[in-house]
Design a protein around this motif. Structure first.
Motif, short mmCIF file in Angstrom:
data_model
loop_
_atom_site.label_atom_id
_atom_site.label_comp_id
_atom_site.label_asym_id
_atom_site.label_seq_id
_atom_site.Cartn_x
_atom_site.Cartn_y
_atom_site.Cartn_z
N ARG A 21 0.83 -1.19 0.00
CA ARG A 21 0.00 0.00 0.00
C ARG A 21 0.88 1.26 0.00
NH1 ARG A 21 -5.44 -0.39 -1.18
NH2 ARG A 21 -6.15 -2.46 -0.52
N ARG A 22 0.31 2.34 -0.54
CA ARG A 22 1.02 3.60 -0.58
C ARG A 22 0.34 4.61 0.35
NH1 ARG A 22 2.21 4.02 -7.14
NH2 ARG A 22 3.25 1.99 -7.30
N VAL A 23 1.11 5.66 0.74
CA VAL A 23 0.60 6.61 1.71
C VAL A 23 -0.55 7.43 1.12
CG1 VAL A 23 1.17 8.62 3.12
CG2 VAL A 23 2.82 6.75 2.87
N ALA A 24 -0.47 7.77 -0.15
CA ALA A 24 -1.51 8.59 -0.78
C ALA A 24 -2.86 7.87 -0.71
CB ALA A 24 -1.15 8.89 -2.22
N PRO A 25 -3.94 8.62 -0.50
CA PRO A 25 -5.25 7.96 -0.41
C PRO A 25 -5.67 7.28 -1.71
CG PRO A 25 -5.50 10.36 -0.46
CD PRO A 25 -4.04 10.08 -0.29
N LEU A 26 -5.32 7.87 -2.85
CA LEU A 26 -5.66 7.29 -4.15
C LEU A 26 -4.38 7.13 -4.96
CD1 LEU A 26 -8.87 9.32 -5.07
CD2 LEU A 26 -8.76 7.00 -4.18
N SER A 27 -4.04 5.86 -5.28
CA SER A 27 -2.83 5.58 -6.07
C SER A 27 -3.09 4.29 -6.84
CB SER A 27 -1.61 5.44 -5.16
OG SER A 27 -0.46 5.15 -5.92
N THR A 28 -3.25 4.39 -8.15
CA THR A 28 -3.58 3.24 -8.99
C THR A 28 -2.33 2.71 -9.66
OG1 THR A 28 -5.78 4.14 -9.42
CG2 THR A 28 -5.00 2.42 -10.91
N VAL A 29 -2.13 1.38 -9.57
CA VAL A 29 -1.03 0.69 -10.25
C VAL A 29 -1.62 0.00 -11.49
CG1 VAL A 29 0.74 -1.08 -10.09
CG2 VAL A 29 0.20 0.33 -8.10
N THR A 30 -1.12 0.36 -12.66
CA THR A 30 -1.63 -0.21 -13.91
C THR A 30 -0.45 -0.68 -14.76
OG1 THR A 30 -3.55 1.26 -13.88
CG2 THR A 30 -3.01 0.20 -15.97
N VAL A 31 -0.47 -1.96 -15.15
CA VAL A 31 0.58 -2.53 -16.00
C VAL A 31 -0.07 -3.44 -17.03
CG1 VAL A 31 2.38 -2.41 -14.23
CG2 VAL A 31 0.95 -4.45 -14.40
N ASP A 32 0.62 -3.66 -18.13
CA ASP A 32 0.17 -4.57 -19.18
C ASP A 32 0.84 -5.93 -19.01
OD1 ASP A 32 -1.45 -2.63 -20.36
OD2 ASP A 32 0.22 -1.86 -21.59
N THR A 33 0.13 -6.96 -19.46
CA THR A 33 0.70 -8.31 -19.37
C THR A 33 0.25 -9.14 -20.56
OG1 THR A 33 0.91 -10.27 -17.96
CG2 THR A 33 -1.25 -9.25 -18.06
N LEU B 299 -6.81 4.70 0.97
CA LEU B 299 -8.08 5.40 1.09
C LEU B 299 -8.89 4.90 2.28
CD1 LEU B 299 -10.13 7.42 0.01
CD2 LEU B 299 -11.01 5.61 -1.49
N ARG B 300 -8.92 3.60 2.50
CA ARG B 300 -9.76 3.10 3.58
C ARG B 300 -9.22 3.54 4.96
NH1 ARG B 300 -8.79 -3.44 3.54
NH2 ARG B 300 -6.53 -3.45 3.39
N TRP B 301 -7.86 3.65 5.05
CA TRP B 301 -7.33 4.13 6.32
C TRP B 301 -7.60 5.61 6.49
CZ3 TRP B 301 -6.96 0.09 8.91
CH2 TRP B 301 -6.47 -1.11 8.35
N TRP B 302 -7.48 6.34 5.39
CA TRP B 302 -7.83 7.75 5.45
C TRP B 302 -9.31 7.90 5.79
CZ3 TRP B 302 -4.99 12.32 4.64
CH2 TRP B 302 -3.64 12.12 4.33
N THR B 303 -10.15 7.09 5.22
CA THR B 303 -11.58 7.15 5.50
C THR B 303 -11.85 6.80 6.96
OG1 THR B 303 -12.07 6.52 3.22
CG2 THR B 303 -13.84 6.25 4.83
N ALA B 304 -11.17 5.74 7.44
CA ALA B 304 -11.36 5.36 8.84
C ALA B 304 -10.91 6.47 9.78
CB ALA B 304 -10.58 4.07 9.13
N GLY B 305 -9.77 7.11 9.44
CA GLY B 305 -9.30 8.21 10.28
C GLY B 305 -10.26 9.39 10.28
#
Length: 522
Positions: A333-345, A389-395
């Motif tokens: 997980r990353r610190v930012a609330p919204l961070s999308t990882v997208t790769v091709d395979t 995001l869920r931790w930010w939401t919980a906080g």
């Protein structure tokens, strides 16, 4: 305090509900099953029966030497006995032409073999008594029969002879070569047949059997054999004709294979395990296929793909669904609330495609059979939300709960419960004592003997202040515009709209008894 506890409990429940929304549930997958069977190799007869070769007509032209030399050693009688087994094995829709040759060539039968081979053999001469052996005339008769309209597209010529070419005077084939032989060969090349084969069976060591190959390209000259093994020799042209029937029915099936159909969801995959239903579809129309050693490769080390390895049987034109599990680890997980990882395979499904018919196709039928696995490669995109995001939401929810609790506590501190009693003197001079409780008391004719309407609440100047004052709002006519507001401390009196109010506040003393703080006496 009970109301405060209930409020906090409700806010805590809201926090838990918010956390439940933030945490995704594990999806449940229905595992599709594929028919996994290890098929035993099929026999030649089983393949031919499945194809229905007896429903395909084949033409047989049998050239039988009836010269006088065929009587030696009982050869002619042995030929008829061998032909009896040969004719009995032909399919009802086949066509057989029996041609006898010696001084000339003569067609003694042309049509279906029927149900009785003896009926056909009865049309042959009772004995072989010809003086010559005109092999050229016999071959010409076979070409003439095959050139007729309506003859089967699969044709086989079989010649049985024990002598060399010995034509009578006047024969168009006085020698073993020449113009007439070339004309015969040209006529054969012009035949429009799906399959045409020719066999010469020499019944002695030195015969004119090789002449058949000068007219029919690729004709096989079988090895000279003893006359009692003639039946076994005749099995070869019969087997070749049946194989030709099978090949005609197979069409392009030997070059077809299995098509891999990836589901639509392959284009977008998420984190964790994903179950894909991959369909294997046979493109054959006759040949059953078996897919084994299934495997899926990925070009990414963080992607693990598993698939049952089979074997999976596919009937002609049929399909089966196999489960492919794709498990992707997109990282921490990353610190930012919204961070999308997208790769091709790229996913590559491989397998070994065979058939229970393989041995027959590559053996008796002489076909090259290596069914392909098409469409095994697919491209997809892996995408996952790795923000916190869920931790930010919980906080945020926890912070809101704390703010709400603090606001409730502050409000309750600034507006405490009413205590003591309130002495009311009406504009008419009537006096009443009104007990105070709760956070709000109404001033009405019933409660205080006052005309109109009013309210009594308690108030602190600040959260840290210990001093409490009453806030009294009263309107003699009950309207908002006529309402007057005043404050009253313990023991004080305030007059509003002609009425007087005196507060006798109650307070806790050391021994737990309630003492009353009285206002000035009037």
């Amino acid at each position: 305090m009970g109301t405060l506890r209930r409020t906090v409990a409700g806010l805590a429940a809201a926090l838990l509900a918010a956390l439940a929304v933030c945490v995704p549930a594990n999806p449940a997958y229905a595992v599709p099953t594929a028919r996994e069977v290890r098929a035993a190799p099929a026999t030649t007869d089983e393949v031919y029966t499945a194809l229905g070769i007896d429903e395909v007509a084949a033409g047989y032209v049998v050239l039988i030497d009836v010269s006088g030399s065929m009587r030696d050693g009982g050869r002619y009688e042995q030929v008829k006995r061998s032909l009896r087994a040969f004719l009995a094995a032909l399919a009802p829709d086949d066509r057989v032409t029996l041609v006898t040759f010696a001084d000339s060539a003569r067609v003694v039968h042309d049509g279906p073999p029927g149900r009785s081979p003896d009926r056909l053999l009865a049309k042959l001469p009772r004995t072989a008594d010809g003086r010559y052996t005109d092999i050229g005339a016999a071959i010409e008769a076979s070409v003439r029969q095959l050139s007729r309209a309506g003859t089967p597209q699969i044709a086989t010529v079989v010649m049985l002879t024990d002598g060399r070419h010995d034509p009578p005077t006047g024969s168009p084939y006085p020698f073993e070569q020449g113009y007439s032989w070339k004309q015969l060969a040209a006529s054969v090349r012009s035949l429009k047949k799906t399959a045409l084969s020719a066999y010469a069976v020499p019944l002695t060591g030195s015969t004119g059997a090789p002449l058949l190959a000068t007219v029919y390209p690729g004709a096989r000259i079988l090895a000279p054999t003893s006359i009692n093994r003639l039946g076994a020799q005749l099995e070869q042209p019969k087997a070749a004709a049946r194989a030709a029937k099978a090949r005609s029915l197979l069409g392009t099936d030997a070059t077809r294979g299995v098509e891999v159909v990836w589901p639509a969801g392959t284009g977008r995959l998420g984190a964790g395990p994903t179950r894909l239903q991959v369909r294997l579809r046979s493109t054959t129309t006759k040949v059953p296929l078996v897919v084994g050693r299934l495997a899926v490769r990925s070009d990414r080390p963080d992607l693990r793909v598993t698939v049952p390895d089979g074997p999976i049987e596919l009937p002609p034109g049929g399909s089966a669904t196999v489960p492919v599990t794709v498990d992707w680890d997109p990282g921490p997980r990353r610190v930012a609330p919204l961070s999308t990882v997208t790769v091709d395979t790229t996913l590559t499904l491989t397998g070994e495609v065979t058939s229970s018919w393989s041995d027959v196709l590559t053996g008796p039928l002489g076909l090259s059979f290596a069914p392909p696995l098409d469409g095994g490669v697919t491209k997809g995109t892996l995408s996952a939300q790795r923000g916190s995001l869920r931790w930010w939401t919980a906080g945020a929810v926890a912070l809101l709960v704390l703010i709400a609790v603090a606001a409730v506590a502050r409000r309750r501190r600034l507006h405490p419960h009413l205590t003591g009693t309130l002495d009311v003197r009406t504009p008419d001079g009537e006096e009443r004592r009104l007990p105070l409780a709760g956070r709000r008391v109404a001033l009405t004719a019933d409660s205080a003997g006052l005309p109109g309407y009013g309210e009594v609440t308690a108030n602190r100047a600040s959260v840290g202040s210990a001093a409490i004052r009453l806030v009294i709002r009263y309107s003699r006519d009950g309207t908002t515009t006529g309402r007057e507001v005043g404050t009253c401390g313990p023991g004080e009196t305030v007059e509003l709209a002609g009425a007087a109010f005196s507060w006798h506040a109650a307070e806790q003393v050391g021994d737990g008894r309630v003492a009353s703080v009285l206002g000035p006496s009037r």
